[in-house]
Design a protein around this motif. Sequence first.
Motif, PDB file in Angstrom:
ATOM      1  N   UNK A 804       1.016  -1.194  -0.123  1.00  9.44           N
ATOM      2  CA  UNK A 804      -0.022   0.023   0.001  1.00  9.44           C
ATOM      3  C   UNK A 804       0.975   1.292   0.129  1.00  9.44           C
ATOM      4  N   UNK A 805       0.452   2.538  -0.640  1.00  7.02           N
ATOM      5  CA  UNK A 805       1.097   3.631  -0.523  1.00  7.02           C
ATOM      6  C   UNK A 805       0.318   4.751   0.006  1.00  7.02           C
ATOM      7  N   UNK A 806       1.040   5.611   0.834  1.00  9.21           N
ATOM      8  CA  UNK A 806       0.358   6.605   1.316  1.00  9.21           C
ATOM      9  C   UNK A 806       0.223   7.778   0.500  1.00  9.21           C
ATOM     10  N   UNK A 807      -0.765   8.409   0.042  1.00  6.41           N
ATOM     11  CA  UNK A 807      -0.544   9.653  -0.927  1.00  6.41           C
ATOM     12  C   UNK A 807      -0.143  10.609  -0.210  1.00  6.41           C
ATOM     13  N   UNK A 808      -0.115  10.807   1.012  1.00  9.05           N
ATOM     14  CA  UNK A 808      -0.067  12.161   1.653  1.00  9.05           C
ATOM     15  C   UNK A 808       1.525  12.313   2.064  1.00  9.05           C
ATOM     16  N   UNK A 809       2.234  10.838   1.914  1.00 10.19           N
ATOM     17  CA  UNK A 809       3.662  10.710   2.087  1.00 10.19           C
ATOM     18  C   UNK A 809       4.424  11.370   1.138  1.00 10.19           C
ATOM     19  N   UNK A 810       5.329  12.464   1.286  1.00 11.44           N
ATOM     20  CA  UNK A 810       6.167  12.924   0.393  1.00 11.44           C
ATOM     21  C   UNK A 810       7.567  12.264   0.650  1.00 11.44           C
ATOM     22  N   UNK A 811       7.885  11.583   1.261  1.00 10.98           N
ATOM     23  CA  UNK A 811       9.373  10.977   1.360  1.00 10.98           C
ATOM     24  C   UNK A 811       9.944  11.476   2.825  1.00 10.98           C
ATOM     25  N   UNK A 812      11.196  11.332   2.666  1.00 13.44           N
ATOM     26  CA  UNK A 812      11.740  11.836   3.975  1.00 13.44           C
ATOM     27  C   UNK A 812      12.033  13.160   4.094  1.00 13.44           C
ATOM     28  N   UNK A 813      11.606  13.805   5.149  1.00 11.80           N
ATOM     29  CA  UNK A 813      11.701  15.241   5.573  1.00 11.80           C
ATOM     30  C   UNK A 813      12.746  15.559   6.426  1.00 11.80           C
TER      31      UNK A 813
END
Length: 813
Positions: A804-813
């Motif tokens: 599954x992929x989280x659409x709000x996840x933008x990668x590492x901050x």
Amino acid sequence: MAGARFLLLALLSINGAFSQVAEKLVQNPCISKTSCHECIQTPSCAWCYKQDFGERTRCFQPSNPGSMTCPEKYVINPDNQKRIVMNKPLSTVNAGGSFKANLGDGSSASSSGESNIIQVSPQRVNLKLRARQSLRFSLFYTQAEDYPVDLYYLMDLSKSMEDDKGKLSLLGNLLADSMKNITSNFRLGFGSFVDKVVMPYVSTVPKKLKAPCQDCEPPYGFKNHMTLDTDTSRFSTMVKAAAVSGNLDAPEGGFDAIMQAVVCRDQIGWREKARRLLVFSTDAGFHYAGDGKLGGIVKPNDGLCHLEKGLYTHSSLQDYPSISQINLKVKQNAINVIFAVTEEQISVYNKLKEHIEGASSGQLSNDSSNIVDLVKDQYQQISSLVELKDNATNAIKINYYSRCLNGSGSDKKTNKCGNIKVGDVVEFKIEIEVTACPKDPKDWKQTLQIYPVGINESLVVDLEMLCSCPCEQPGHIAFQKSADVCNMYGDYKCGICECDSSHFGRYCECSASEVDFFNNTLGCRADNTSSLDCSGRGSCVCGRCECNSRNNEDEKVYGNFCECDNFSCDRHEGKICSGPTHGSCDCGSCVCKEPWGGAACDCRMSNETCKAPGLADGEICSGHGDCKCGVCKCENTEEGRYSGKYCEKCPTCSDRCEEFKHCVQCQMYKTGPFDENVCAKNCTKFTPIGVEQVEAKEENDENLCAFYDDDDCRFAYVYYFDEFNKVVVKAQQDRECPAKVFLVGIVLGVIAAIVFIGLAILLLWKLLTTIHDRREFAKFEKERMMAKWDTGENPIYKQATSTFKNPTYAGKS
């Protein structure tokens, strides 16, 4: 008083003889006939009129050789006779202008252009027939060419037939021309009818009598407009000139018109030698006998002609004729009636034609436009069919047989033949039989006619019934009036006396007025306890018994009271008293001859036949039975039952076969419990005779014995006693021993076979499973090679894990 005594005496005599007569009738129907005329009226019987014939039965059967004891010159046995009186040849035309036909009696006839047309041959025969004996002869029929035809058109001229009259007037010439194509000798006539001029059939109001309907003339019963004439052109004119009339009820007076048209032969103009056709045209029903009572007419129709100036004068005086009257007159005048009626009435007239000889029917159109074709078709049907009829009385039976036009077929019982054309000859076999002689001698001679329906020709048969004997008539040598042999009290006829009313007896020797009844019957009975005269086997005549005679001359009834006979004794094997060599019958008992005895003389009284031959001091029945009637009756003992002609044998006794068993073994086969010395000492009664096969013969009364010895071998022999009562033994030459069996080999073979069969089954199972496995493997390989997708890229394959992929996840901050 004397007459009453005579009658009672006769009744008692008849009653006493009844049982004897009944017995005779079963054997021979001729015996009971006491007069010549009764005798010859019985088939197969003949009469003997010889004077000194004794007491034998005069009526006998010539076919029975044992009964023919009368000289032939005294025998009356008439035969059927036939004599052809008139036999004119049949008329027809062929290439040579002549015709020749076999007439069935060995003769032939020919004709050449004779003026008289003959369609039936012969024309007259003379027959003499005995009762219940038939005679056959032939009758020939042919349809002559150009045979004359008389056609009388009888039309209903009531108002409803007005359009039919108009059409008929237009078709008259066509009808005449059509019939002239069939025969050049044609005549045509015309008549009409309405109904009786009486209420309630016709309105009798003066105005209505003059004009019952518009453009109508006064009603009438029957009117002859045109007599049969060769000038057929007048027909249309007469039909057109005839006016219609009217009546009240639906049925018409057609029967009155038919009767007058048939019986008024001169006024209508019927010819003797012609086929007569009466065409009856109507669209309504008919009145018949009895309907006249409605108008007060009760006088029956007399069946006579009542025409004056062509008009029926007795229409209002006589009742309508009945159907049977119409039929009788049609037959007498040989007329074919053709009912031409409309569709509404055809069913009624179809039933009517069945009751009128030679009648036919056809359906007429509403305006009679098909009348020409209808008459032509009906004539063709009538002329192509021949049906024989006769006017025989009840005492005469006539049967008809014919093969018609089927030359190769067999005769069939029929009086009709169809599909006959001009020139065809049909043969009928006619069988005539007198069923019974009429009581009145006047009826013993009759004249009858056999005729084709609708043809005025016939075969006339002059028939004489042979119902009496010549010797019963004055002038014959065996006829004497008031004869001496009859004591002047009777006429001597055919060898017997026919007594007057006051005398009776074989020779009229008894007088009814002088015989005392009590003394008369007393002399015919053995004692007062008897109720039958002459023991019921004879007739009491003047106080003396006259015993009845038998059909078989060797059988006699005798004695003062007819109590004795020589045929009612006991029988053996169907023979009275065992036959003449053993004894004779006297008064119901056997009188035996030496050495015979017994009730039927079937018992031999001597004992010599019960002793075995060749033995001087032989015992009766070998001491094992009793001699009865010269035959040994053997006894039964505890040992068994003795048998044989002289009771010398006992097949069922147990010690007979056992007695000879050991001697047969030691003498024949050198086996058994007896050694050589014992065998020579004890076995001296017989010496066995060797045979290949042992069989017991019945004619020698041989007895069969069979045993098994210690070696399990079978041996058999027979023994019997010869004429000197000595035992004779026939033994089987070789014993029947069972074959030796190798038991160990059989057991080992069975075991080996079982093992072999088991191995074969295992190998077969292994082979079948191997083949099945290889087939399955090959099938698997084939399916694998044919697969079109790879298991690694199966689109329907899903991994066991999910991502599954989280659409709000933008990668590492």
